[in-house]
Scaffold this motif. Sequence first.
Motif, PDB file in Angstrom:
ATOM      1  N   LEU A  94      18.294  -8.702  57.417  1.00 50.77           N
ATOM      2  CA  LEU A  94      17.032  -9.492  56.527  1.00 50.77           C
ATOM      3  C   LEU A  94      16.153  -8.011  55.992  1.00 50.77           C
ATOM      4  O   LEU A  94      15.929  -8.169  54.591  1.00 50.77           O
ATOM      5  CB  LEU A  94      16.469 -10.401  57.005  1.00 50.77           C
ATOM      6  N   ALA A  95      16.574  -6.645  56.425  1.00 55.51           N
ATOM      7  CA  ALA A  95      14.983  -5.673  56.093  1.00 55.51           C
ATOM      8  C   ALA A  95      16.307  -4.582  55.697  1.00 55.51           C
ATOM      9  O   ALA A  95      15.133  -3.571  55.327  1.00 55.51           O
ATOM     10  CB  ALA A  95      14.783  -5.365  56.883  1.00 55.51           C
ATOM     11  N   ILE A  96      17.345  -4.046  56.228  1.00 53.41           N
ATOM     12  CA  ILE A  96      18.018  -3.130  55.850  1.00 53.41           C
ATOM     13  C   ILE A  96      19.126  -2.669  55.271  1.00 53.41           C
ATOM     14  O   ILE A  96      19.669  -1.963  54.037  1.00 53.41           O
ATOM     15  CB  ILE A  96      18.354  -2.024  57.260  1.00 53.41           C
ATOM     16  N   ASN A  97      19.780  -4.176  54.796  1.00 51.28           N
ATOM     17  CA  ASN A  97      21.345  -4.218  54.165  1.00 51.28           C
ATOM     18  C   ASN A  97      20.997  -3.845  52.804  1.00 51.28           C
ATOM     19  O   ASN A  97      22.059  -3.306  51.930  1.00 51.28           O
ATOM     20  CB  ASN A  97      22.109  -5.337  54.665  1.00 51.28           C
ATOM     21  N   LYS A 127       8.736 -10.847  55.735  1.00 54.77           N
ATOM     22  CA  LYS A 127       8.300  -9.534  54.288  1.00 54.77           C
ATOM     23  C   LYS A 127       7.773  -8.137  54.970  1.00 54.77           C
ATOM     24  O   LYS A 127       7.790  -7.520  54.852  1.00 54.77           O
ATOM     25  CB  LYS A 127       7.026 -10.531  53.511  1.00 54.77           C
ATOM     26  N   GLY A 128       6.939  -8.320  55.600  1.00 50.76           N
ATOM     27  CA  GLY A 128       5.839  -6.709  56.526  1.00 50.76           C
ATOM     28  C   GLY A 128       7.146  -6.096  56.567  1.00 50.76           C
ATOM     29  O   GLY A 128       7.560  -5.035  56.495  1.00 50.76           O
ATOM     30  N   GLN A 129       8.563  -6.949  57.583  1.00 50.40           N
ATOM     31  CA  GLN A 129       9.500  -5.975  57.967  1.00 50.40           C
ATOM     32  C   GLN A 129       9.892  -5.586  57.015  1.00 50.40           C
ATOM     33  O   GLN A 129      10.928  -4.090  56.544  1.00 50.40           O
ATOM     34  CB  GLN A 129      10.513  -6.387  58.612  1.00 50.40           C
ATOM     35  N   GLN A 130      10.567  -5.783  55.488  1.00 50.13           N
ATOM     36  CA  GLN A 130      11.051  -5.640  54.389  1.00 50.13           C
ATOM     37  C   GLN A 130      10.500  -4.416  53.815  1.00 50.13           C
ATOM     38  O   GLN A 130      10.701  -3.932  53.392  1.00 50.13           O
ATOM     39  CB  GLN A 130      10.882  -6.769  53.302  1.00 50.13           C
ATOM     40  N   ARG A 131       9.174  -4.775  53.941  1.00 51.61           N
ATOM     41  CA  ARG A 131       8.169  -3.798  53.153  1.00 51.61           C
ATOM     42  C   ARG A 131       8.253  -2.354  53.895  1.00 51.61           C
ATOM     43  O   ARG A 131       8.357  -1.622  53.662  1.00 51.61           O
ATOM     44  CB  ARG A 131       6.876  -3.984  53.219  1.00 51.61           C
ATOM     45  N   MET A 132       8.117  -2.440  55.139  1.00 46.32           N
ATOM     46  CA  MET A 132       8.371  -1.084  56.039  1.00 46.32           C
ATOM     47  C   MET A 132       9.360  -0.603  56.223  1.00 46.32           C
ATOM     48  O   MET A 132       9.334   0.446  55.396  1.00 46.32           O
ATOM     49  CB  MET A 132       8.235  -1.978  57.263  1.00 46.32           C
ATOM     50  N   TYR A 133      10.425  -1.029  56.196  1.00 50.30           N
ATOM     51  CA  TYR A 133      11.760  -0.508  56.279  1.00 50.30           C
ATOM     52  C   TYR A 133      11.927   0.391  54.420  1.00 50.30           C
ATOM     53  O   TYR A 133      12.339   1.814  53.734  1.00 50.30           O
ATOM     54  CB  TYR A 133      13.005  -1.690  55.827  1.00 50.30           C
TER      55      TYR A 133
END
Length: 337
Positions: A112-115, A319-325
């Motif tokens: 969900l956050a890196i690919n 959402k927070g993890q997506q923003r962070m990465y």
Amino acid sequence: GMRFVSQRRNVLIGGTARRRRHRVPDMSPASTTLAAGAEVLAPGAITMVVPYTPGGTTDLLARRVAQGMSERLKRPVVVENRPGAGTAIAASTVARAPADGRTLLVASNATLAINQHLGIKLGYAPEDSFDCVSLLATVPNVVVTRPDARWRSLADVVASSKAGQPASYGSMGTWTSTQIAMEVLAQTTGAPLTHVPYKGSAPALVDLMGGHVDVVVDTLVATLPHLREGKLRALAVLSARRADSAPEIPTAKESSGRDIDIYSWFGLVVPKGTPPAVIAALHDAAAAAVNAPALRKDLGPLGVDLVGSSPRAFGDFVKGQQRMYSEIISTHKLQLN
């Protein structure tokens, strides 16, 4: 340097608050008793798709949660392993499934956050293909070395690398959270660290013990048995808080002076457009399974921090993890290869 603020604390606080609330009748429309929950779902078995091979920790967690959900929802919850392409094969399968609550995916930070940063065709959209059900668990990343190594902390690794002896670190592969965390350390400290990607824990730890690589960054789950036997020594968990199962290991900040909060996480998602009442029923069953004392007793000591968050808390967390990465990858111009 940049500060990457942890989302995790809110989720955990949410977890305790939620558990307390279950003791009083919850009259909000989202609440469904487990009996009613079973009726909300379309009849028939539920499939839980796991993007990893059988036998690993994520697979074990999934099977235990599936078993607990099955007991509560009075129907089979069948685990189907579909490894490959950094979780994208499993994710694209579930993204195309009917949004009726009968197909679940165990999604990770990669899914969900890196690919979305890999520049490859995924067959699903990390931001748009799924609805969140519950964050099941987080697993810290830990930097380990040999017991006789000269370093006592991450700061020592940084200092000796800057003094002309660049340390090599083994990771669990390119574009994993283990590599990204170490690249943040390298760039925020200016230390020239040499990346050596491995195809998993076993070969990396064999090379570390054999002296072919200086440190390895891996999950706490993979390293804890070796740490407990004294075959490895931990320098830091790459998280903002110490791990429940190994509270003696310092955080990245304590060991290096740098804020790093990059860990693996696993949660249940369903195809986008699944009805909220169905998501609520799945969440209630999943959270009850995660909070079952037997599961906590078995998985907690292995290095797994169990959560069981609400759909909304998991959605906000993602959402927070997506923003962070995306912030990390663009700020540090990470050329991850």
